[in-house]
Design a protein around this motif. Structure first.
Motif, PDB file in Angstrom:
ATOM      1  N   ILE A  59       4.226   2.695  -4.189  1.00  0.00           N
ATOM      2  CA  ILE A  59       4.071   3.823  -5.023  1.00  0.00           C
ATOM      3  C   ILE A  59       4.552   5.307  -4.322  1.00  0.00           C
ATOM      4  CG2 ILE A  59       2.655   4.969  -6.702  1.00  0.00           C
ATOM      5  CD1 ILE A  59       3.240   2.244  -7.832  1.00  0.00           C
ATOM      6  N   ALA A  60       3.788   5.560  -3.314  1.00  0.00           N
ATOM      7  CA  ALA A  60       4.209   7.114  -2.754  1.00  0.00           C
ATOM      8  C   ALA A  60       5.469   7.032  -2.253  1.00  0.00           C
ATOM      9  CB  ALA A  60       3.278   7.117  -1.469  1.00  0.00           C
ATOM     10  N   GLN A  61       6.242   5.724  -1.885  1.00  0.00           N
ATOM     11  CA  GLN A  61       7.493   5.839  -1.094  1.00  0.00           C
ATOM     12  C   GLN A  61       8.514   5.518  -2.316  1.00  0.00           C
ATOM     13  OE1 GLN A  61       8.012   4.025   2.550  1.00  0.00           O
ATOM     14  NE2 GLN A  61       6.019   4.704   3.227  1.00  0.00           N
TER      15      GLN A  61
ATOM     16  N   ASP B 290       0.691  -1.022   0.069  1.00  0.00           N
ATOM     17  CA  ASP B 290      -0.038  -0.027   0.050  1.00  0.00           C
ATOM     18  C   ASP B 290       0.837   1.340  -0.024  1.00  0.00           C
ATOM     19  OD1 ASP B 290      -2.176  -1.589   0.145  1.00  0.00           O
ATOM     20  OD2 ASP B 290      -2.415  -1.387   2.276  1.00  0.00           O
ATOM     21  N   GLN B 291       1.975   1.168   0.551  1.00  0.00           N
ATOM     22  CA  GLN B 291       2.817   2.313   0.463  1.00  0.00           C
ATOM     23  C   GLN B 291       3.944   2.509  -0.442  1.00  0.00           C
ATOM     24  OE1 GLN B 291       4.776   1.163   4.360  1.00  0.00           O
ATOM     25  NE2 GLN B 291       3.305   2.480   5.686  1.00  0.00           N
TER      26      GLN B 291
END
Length: 108
Positions: free
Chosen positions: A89-91, A86-87
């Motif tokens: 793409i953002a990170q 869940d993290q």
């Protein structure tokens, strides 16, 4: 029809970021995800390497692994980072930058 299984949304997001998607050649039975994502890593000093992402989706846990693997001065190195899918793409930009910095430090 796609032969890929596991997290279509993440796979499509990685494709939009320039990753190529392929079948995982080292699958294990419990993993519901059968694909990997890879692209040439930017900012590397020396021989080019690829950023590779594997998603592990099992009945009791999920994890995404981002890694750089290659040869530095005749030795094979694998630098990796694991996090929640869940993290990812953002990170991803920050994780890739940190892995590249560590990789380039090996070149010295």
């Amino acid at each position: 029809m796609s032969d890929f299984t596991g997290d279509d949304q993440l796979r499509n997001g990685l494709k939009r970021l320039g990753f190529t998607i392929g079948l995982d050649q080292l699958p294990f039975v419990e993993n519901k995800c059968n694909w990997i994502a890879y692209r040439r890593t930017q900012g590397i000093v020396g021989k080019p390497v690829q950023t590779m992402i594997r998603l592990f989706s099992c009945s009791d846990w999920e994890s995404a692994e981002v890694d750089l693997t290659g040869d530095v001065h005749g030795r094979c190195f694998k630098l990796s980072y694991s996090l929640s899918p869940d993290q990812l793409i953002a990170q991803l930009p920050e994780i890739e930058a940190e892995l590249v910095a560590a990789w380039n430090a090996l070149q010295r």
